[in-house]
Design a protein around this motif. Structure first.
Motif, mmCIF file in Angstrom:
data_model
loop_
_atom_site.group_PDB
_atom_site.id
_atom_site.type_symbol
_atom_site.label_atom_id
_atom_site.label_comp_id
_atom_site.label_asym_id
_atom_site.label_seq_id
_atom_site.Cartn_x
_atom_site.Cartn_y
_atom_site.Cartn_z
ATOM 1 N N ILE A 236 0.838 -1.342 0.025
ATOM 2 C CA ILE A 236 -0.029 0.062 0.016
ATOM 3 C C ILE A 236 0.731 1.302 -0.083
ATOM 4 C CG2 ILE A 236 -1.735 1.549 1.433
ATOM 5 C CD1 ILE A 236 -2.799 -1.441 2.398
ATOM 6 N N GLU A 237 1.988 1.276 0.938
ATOM 7 C CA GLU A 237 2.626 2.461 0.997
ATOM 8 C C GLU A 237 3.425 2.799 -0.435
ATOM 9 O OE1 GLU A 237 6.621 3.783 3.677
ATOM 10 O OE2 GLU A 237 5.304 2.300 4.194
ATOM 11 N N THR A 238 3.837 1.648 -0.882
ATOM 12 C CA THR A 238 4.614 1.919 -2.291
ATOM 13 C C THR A 238 3.614 2.280 -3.460
ATOM 14 O OG1 THR A 238 5.903 -0.164 -1.631
ATOM 15 C CG2 THR A 238 5.618 0.437 -4.218
ATOM 16 N N ASN A 239 2.171 2.084 -3.370
ATOM 17 C CA ASN A 239 1.508 2.343 -4.364
ATOM 18 C C ASN A 239 0.487 3.513 -4.050
ATOM 19 O OD1 ASN A 239 2.126 0.129 -6.448
ATOM 20 N ND2 ASN A 239 1.815 -1.138 -4.666
ATOM 21 N N PRO B 11 -1.220 7.055 -4.212
ATOM 22 C CA PRO B 11 -0.863 8.014 -5.029
ATOM 23 C C PRO B 11 -0.286 9.228 -4.200
ATOM 24 C CG PRO B 11 -2.937 7.450 -5.084
ATOM 25 C CD PRO B 11 -2.471 6.757 -3.985
ATOM 26 N N GLU B 12 0.713 10.416 -4.857
ATOM 27 C CA GLU B 12 1.302 11.438 -4.381
ATOM 28 C C GLU B 12 0.209 11.993 -3.300
ATOM 29 O OE1 GLU B 12 4.671 14.522 -4.843
ATOM 30 O OE2 GLU B 12 4.307 12.639 -5.950
#
Length: 71
Positions: A24-27, A29-30
């Motif tokens: 989740i952290e990797t994906n 959105p900005e």
């Protein structure tokens, strides 16, 4: 109201939970915002649902959905 959408996922073990947190952290959105809460099976089972001003409980043994059948 503190959310627009709520998703639930059973992870089973702490390791699988940590793996999901990392994905989740990797994906995210900005400008995305994700809040994660963890609780036990018992706590999940104790959830009270309010529907049309009546308290309801989930079935203790929900029917299983069969997606694929091995032929």
């Amino acid at each position: 109201m503190c959310q627009f959408s709520v998703y639930a996922r059973f992870c089973g073990t702490r390791e699988r939970t940590e793996s999901l947190h990392n994905r989740i952290e990797t994906n995210i959105p900005e400008k995305g915002k994700v809040s994660i809460i963890e609780f036990t099976d018992k706590q999940f089972g104790d959830i009270v649902h309010l529907l049309n001003k009546k308290k309801t409980r989930e079935k203790t043994n929900p029917e299983q959905l069969l997606l694929f059948e091995d032929s």
